[in-house]
Design a protein around this motif. Structure first.
Motif, PDB file in Angstrom:
ATOM      1  N   VAL A  89       8.295 -25.378 -18.084  1.00 57.49           N
ATOM      2  CA  VAL A  89       9.391 -24.411 -18.190  1.00 57.49           C
ATOM      3  C   VAL A  89       8.757 -23.014 -18.303  1.00 57.49           C
ATOM      4  CG1 VAL A  89      11.266 -23.742 -19.749  1.00 57.49           C
ATOM      5  CG2 VAL A  89      10.876 -26.157 -19.237  1.00 57.49           C
ATOM      6  N   PRO A 108      -2.621 -34.782 -23.566  1.00 62.01           N
ATOM      7  CA  PRO A 108      -1.801 -35.097 -22.398  1.00 62.01           C
ATOM      8  C   PRO A 108      -0.445 -35.675 -22.781  1.00 62.01           C
ATOM      9  CG  PRO A 108      -3.555 -36.701 -22.675  1.00 62.01           C
ATOM     10  CD  PRO A 108      -3.806 -35.631 -23.674  1.00 62.01           C
ATOM     11  N   PRO A 109       0.511 -35.663 -21.838  1.00 60.65           N
ATOM     12  CA  PRO A 109       1.817 -36.258 -22.110  1.00 60.65           C
ATOM     13  C   PRO A 109       1.646 -37.731 -22.464  1.00 60.65           C
ATOM     14  CG  PRO A 109       1.580 -35.728 -19.759  1.00 60.65           C
ATOM     15  CD  PRO A 109       0.436 -35.096 -20.474  1.00 60.65           C
ATOM     16  N   GLY A 110       2.310 -38.164 -23.531  1.00 64.01           N
ATOM     17  CA  GLY A 110       2.229 -39.571 -23.917  1.00 64.01           C
ATOM     18  C   GLY A 110       1.103 -39.895 -24.862  1.00 64.01           C
ATOM     19  N   LEU A 120      13.564 -27.857 -26.273  1.00 67.60           N
ATOM     20  CA  LEU A 120      14.121 -27.703 -24.920  1.00 67.60           C
ATOM     21  C   LEU A 120      15.147 -28.798 -24.629  1.00 67.60           C
ATOM     22  CD1 LEU A 120      10.823 -26.771 -23.019  1.00 67.60           C
ATOM     23  CD2 LEU A 120      12.824 -25.295 -23.283  1.00 67.60           C
ATOM     24  N   GLY A 168      -4.868 -47.321 -30.246  1.00 72.26           N
ATOM     25  CA  GLY A 168      -4.741 -48.106 -31.478  1.00 72.26           C
ATOM     26  C   GLY A 168      -3.357 -47.968 -32.070  1.00 72.26           C
ATOM     27  N   ASP A 219      12.465 -38.078 -17.843  1.00 67.56           N
ATOM     28  CA  ASP A 219      11.305 -37.609 -17.064  1.00 67.56           C
ATOM     29  C   ASP A 219      10.140 -38.596 -17.134  1.00 67.56           C
ATOM     30  OD1 ASP A 219      10.945 -37.086 -19.775  1.00 67.56           O
ATOM     31  OD2 ASP A 219       9.906 -35.180 -19.475  1.00 67.56           O
ATOM     32  N   MET A 249      12.146 -29.662 -16.152  1.00 71.31           N
ATOM     33  CA  MET A 249      11.611 -30.773 -16.948  1.00 71.31           C
ATOM     34  C   MET A 249      11.706 -32.082 -16.176  1.00 71.31           C
ATOM     35  SD  MET A 249      13.098 -29.662 -20.647  1.00 71.31           S
ATOM     36  CE  MET A 249      12.248 -30.851 -21.685  1.00 71.31           C
ATOM     37  N   ASP A 274       3.648 -28.558 -31.719  1.00 70.62           N
ATOM     38  CA  ASP A 274       3.463 -29.813 -30.985  1.00 70.62           C
ATOM     39  C   ASP A 274       3.873 -29.594 -29.527  1.00 70.62           C
ATOM     40  OD1 ASP A 274       4.096 -32.294 -29.826  1.00 70.62           O
ATOM     41  OD2 ASP A 274       5.637 -32.790 -31.305  1.00 70.62           O
ATOM     42  N   PHE A 334       2.808 -27.081 -27.660  1.00 72.15           N
ATOM     43  CA  PHE A 334       2.773 -25.642 -27.373  1.00 72.15           C
ATOM     44  C   PHE A 334       1.520 -25.069 -28.019  1.00 72.15           C
ATOM     45  CE2 PHE A 334       3.342 -21.287 -28.720  1.00 72.15           C
ATOM     46  CZ  PHE A 334       3.803 -20.683 -27.579  1.00 72.15           C
ATOM     47  N   ARG A 356       3.124 -34.833 -14.139  1.00 77.37           N
ATOM     48  CA  ARG A 356       2.885 -34.205 -15.455  1.00 77.37           C
ATOM     49  C   ARG A 356       1.412 -34.275 -15.832  1.00 77.37           C
ATOM     50  NH1 ARG A 356       7.193 -37.509 -18.492  1.00 77.37           N
ATOM     51  NH2 ARG A 356       6.192 -36.852 -20.397  1.00 77.37           N
ATOM     52  N   THR A 362       4.939 -38.358 -32.006  1.00 77.39           N
ATOM     53  CA  THR A 362       4.917 -39.451 -32.986  1.00 77.39           C
ATOM     54  C   THR A 362       4.076 -39.064 -34.202  1.00 77.39           C
ATOM     55  OG1 THR A 362       5.049 -40.997 -31.132  1.00 77.39           O
ATOM     56  CG2 THR A 362       4.315 -41.901 -33.244  1.00 77.39           C
TER      57      THR A 362
HETATM   58  P1  B4P Z   1       5.136 -39.220 -27.785  1.00 72.61           P
HETATM   59  O1  B4P Z   1       4.742 -39.070 -29.210  1.00 72.61           O
HETATM   60  O2  B4P Z   1       6.582 -38.990 -27.460  1.00 72.61           O
HETATM   61  O3  B4P Z   1       4.242 -38.340 -26.782  1.00 72.61           O
HETATM   62  P2  B4P Z   1       4.079 -36.777 -26.541  1.00 72.61           P
HETATM   63  O4  B4P Z   1       2.604 -36.580 -26.413  1.00 72.61           O
HETATM   64  O5  B4P Z   1       4.756 -35.980 -27.613  1.00 72.61           O
HETATM   65  O6  B4P Z   1       4.906 -36.587 -25.146  1.00 72.61           O
HETATM   66  P3  B4P Z   1       5.163 -35.423 -24.072  1.00 72.61           P
HETATM   67  O7  B4P Z   1       3.944 -34.550 -23.962  1.00 72.61           O
HETATM   68  O8  B4P Z   1       5.613 -36.137 -22.830  1.00 72.61           O
HETATM   69  O9  B4P Z   1       6.422 -34.618 -24.500  1.00 72.61           O
HETATM   70  P4  B4P Z   1       6.946 -33.106 -24.600  1.00 72.61           P
HETATM   71  O10 B4P Z   1       8.257 -33.276 -25.228  1.00 72.61           O
HETATM   72  O11 B4P Z   1       5.957 -32.228 -25.310  1.00 72.61           O
HETATM   73  O12 B4P Z   1       4.692 -40.686 -27.367  1.00 72.61           O
HETATM   74  C1  B4P Z   1       4.945 -41.216 -26.080  1.00 72.61           C
HETATM   75  C2  B4P Z   1       5.330 -42.687 -26.159  1.00 72.61           C
HETATM   76  O13 B4P Z   1       4.241 -43.453 -26.695  1.00 72.61           O
HETATM   77  C3  B4P Z   1       6.525 -42.960 -27.089  1.00 72.61           C
HETATM   78  O14 B4P Z   1       7.333 -43.940 -26.517  1.00 72.61           O
HETATM   79  C4  B4P Z   1       5.878 -43.468 -28.380  1.00 72.61           C
HETATM   80  O15 B4P Z   1       6.713 -44.327 -29.101  1.00 72.61           O
HETATM   81  C5  B4P Z   1       4.670 -44.213 -27.828  1.00 72.61           C
HETATM   82  N1  B4P Z   1       3.530 -44.233 -28.759  1.00 72.61           N
HETATM   83  C6  B4P Z   1       3.131 -43.213 -29.578  1.00 72.61           C
HETATM   84  N2  B4P Z   1       2.040 -43.599 -30.292  1.00 72.61           N
HETATM   85  C7  B4P Z   1       1.757 -44.884 -29.890  1.00 72.61           C
HETATM   86  C8  B4P Z   1       0.724 -45.831 -30.246  1.00 72.61           C
HETATM   87  N3  B4P Z   1      -0.222 -45.546 -31.151  1.00 72.61           N
HETATM   88  N4  B4P Z   1       0.718 -47.020 -29.617  1.00 72.61           N
HETATM   89  C9  B4P Z   1       1.660 -47.338 -28.699  1.00 72.61           C
HETATM   90  N5  B4P Z   1       2.668 -46.498 -28.322  1.00 72.61           N
HETATM   91  C10 B4P Z   1       2.704 -45.274 -28.905  1.00 72.61           C
HETATM   92  O16 B4P Z   1       7.091 -32.518 -23.094  1.00 72.61           O
HETATM   93  C11 B4P Z   1       8.131 -32.847 -22.183  1.00 72.61           C
HETATM   94  C12 B4P Z   1       8.388 -31.734 -21.150  1.00 72.61           C
HETATM   95  O17 B4P Z   1       8.940 -30.551 -21.810  1.00 72.61           O
HETATM   96  C13 B4P Z   1       7.198 -31.192 -20.364  1.00 72.61           C
HETATM   97  O18 B4P Z   1       6.870 -31.999 -19.239  1.00 72.61           O
HETATM   98  C14 B4P Z   1       7.707 -29.774 -19.956  1.00 72.61           C
HETATM   99  O19 B4P Z   1       8.567 -29.818 -18.839  1.00 72.61           O
HETATM  100  C15 B4P Z   1       8.517 -29.346 -21.161  1.00 72.61           C
HETATM  101  N6  B4P Z   1       7.740 -28.517 -22.118  1.00 72.61           N
HETATM  102  C16 B4P Z   1       7.452 -28.870 -23.412  1.00 72.61           C
HETATM  103  N7  B4P Z   1       6.730 -27.898 -24.003  1.00 72.61           N
HETATM  104  C17 B4P Z   1       6.547 -26.925 -23.077  1.00 72.61           C
HETATM  105  C18 B4P Z   1       5.861 -25.672 -23.092  1.00 72.61           C
HETATM  106  N8  B4P Z   1       5.208 -25.234 -24.172  1.00 72.61           N
HETATM  107  N9  B4P Z   1       5.871 -24.904 -21.959  1.00 72.61           N
HETATM  108  C19 B4P Z   1       6.523 -25.324 -20.859  1.00 72.61           C
HETATM  109  N10 B4P Z   1       7.189 -26.503 -20.770  1.00 72.61           N
HETATM  110  C20 B4P Z   1       7.199 -27.309 -21.873  1.00 72.61           C
END
Ligand code: B4P
Length: 182
Positions: free
Chosen positions: A61, A10-12, A37, A168, A131, A55, A84, A86, A140, A17
């Motif tokens: 997208v 899931p997102p986040g 993107l 963790g 976002d 976004m 990552d 995708f 999301r 990272t």
């Molecule tokens: P991140 O590491 O940024 O999380 P993510 O899972 O990569 O994020 P997300 O899924 O939202 O992003 P994406 O760019 O793919 O960590 C989140 C936060 O937590 C950060 O602040 C980090 O520092 C913190 N954190 C990490 N580990 C931690 C820990 N252990 N403890 C505490 N804090 C921690 O997607 C963004 C958008 O792009 C989508 O909504 C969509 O619109 C578009 N998109 C991307 N890929 C697409 C695709 N294949 N098809 C269509 N649209 C797409």
């Protein structure tokens, strides 16, 4: 050593990272469709203009746009990679399989990063990207549940899935991922 890896979750959950750390330690190409993107948006390209509003709403997208980006980056690349964020739905997963068959580079492992919604929300609100407000984050999460979560069963059936508890510290999660891959 596992060289062709996909991060699902899931997102986040911390995909971006953890992907950075794993790619640095294993010398893999890090291919984040989200980062690519956002790069297009920042550069003001036609593709970026099309992606920006989608976004900001927390929606996906178009498959066609994302697939063109991934195909361009993977074709001609020698060596391992980590995808990552995708694929995000079954259409993208099927198109990826066709591309990887063409390239004779099958996926070796799919890492599912699992985390509770409360922690996801907390992390994303802390990140503060354009976002990352509560209403968009909740949307999301529902897009993830409807469109992306079916990929868990898809890759499980192929025997590729490994689930990693993603709460963790960053270091503790990185160790769990490495242990799950070797
Ligand atoms: P991140 O590491 O940024 O999380 P993510 O899972 O990569 O994020 P997300 O899924 O939202 O992003 P994406 O760019 O793919 O960590 C989140 C936060 O937590 C950060 O602040 C980090 O520092 C913190 N954190 C990490 N580990 C931690 C820990 N252990 N403890 C505490 N804090 C921690 O997607 C963004 C958008 O792009 C989508 O909504 C969509 O619109 C578009 N998109 C991307 N890929 C697409 C695709 N294949 N098809 C269509 N649209 C797409």
């Amino acid at each position: 050593m596992t060289q062709r890896i996909l991060f699902l979750g899931p997102p986040g959950a911390g995909k971006g990272t953890q992907a950075q750390l794993l790619c640095a330690s294993r010398g893999l190409l890090h291919l984040s469709t989200g980062d690519l993107l956002r790069g297009e948006v920042k550069a003001g390209t036609a593709l970026g203009q099309e992606a920006e509003a989608v976004m900001a709403r927390g929606e996906l997208v178009s498959d066609q746009l994302v697939l063109a980006i991934v195909r361009g980056r993977l074709s001609g690349h020698q060596g391992g990679w980590l995808l990552d964020g995708f694929p995000r739905n079954l259409t993208q997963a099927e198109a990826l399989e066709t591309l990887l068959t063409e390239l004779a580079q099958p996926i070796e492992r799919v890492v599912l990063m699992e985390l509770d919604d409360d922690l996801l929300l907390q992390r994303l609100l802390g990140r503060g990207r354009a976002d990352d407000n509560e209403a968009v984050i909740r949307h999301r999460l529902s897009v993830y549940a409807e469109q992306t979560a079916p990929l868990i069963e898809h890759y499980n059936q192929q025997g590729l899935l490994v689930a990693v508890e993603s709460s963790g510290t960053v270091e503790a999660i990185a160790e769990r991922i490495s242990a799950a891959l070797d």
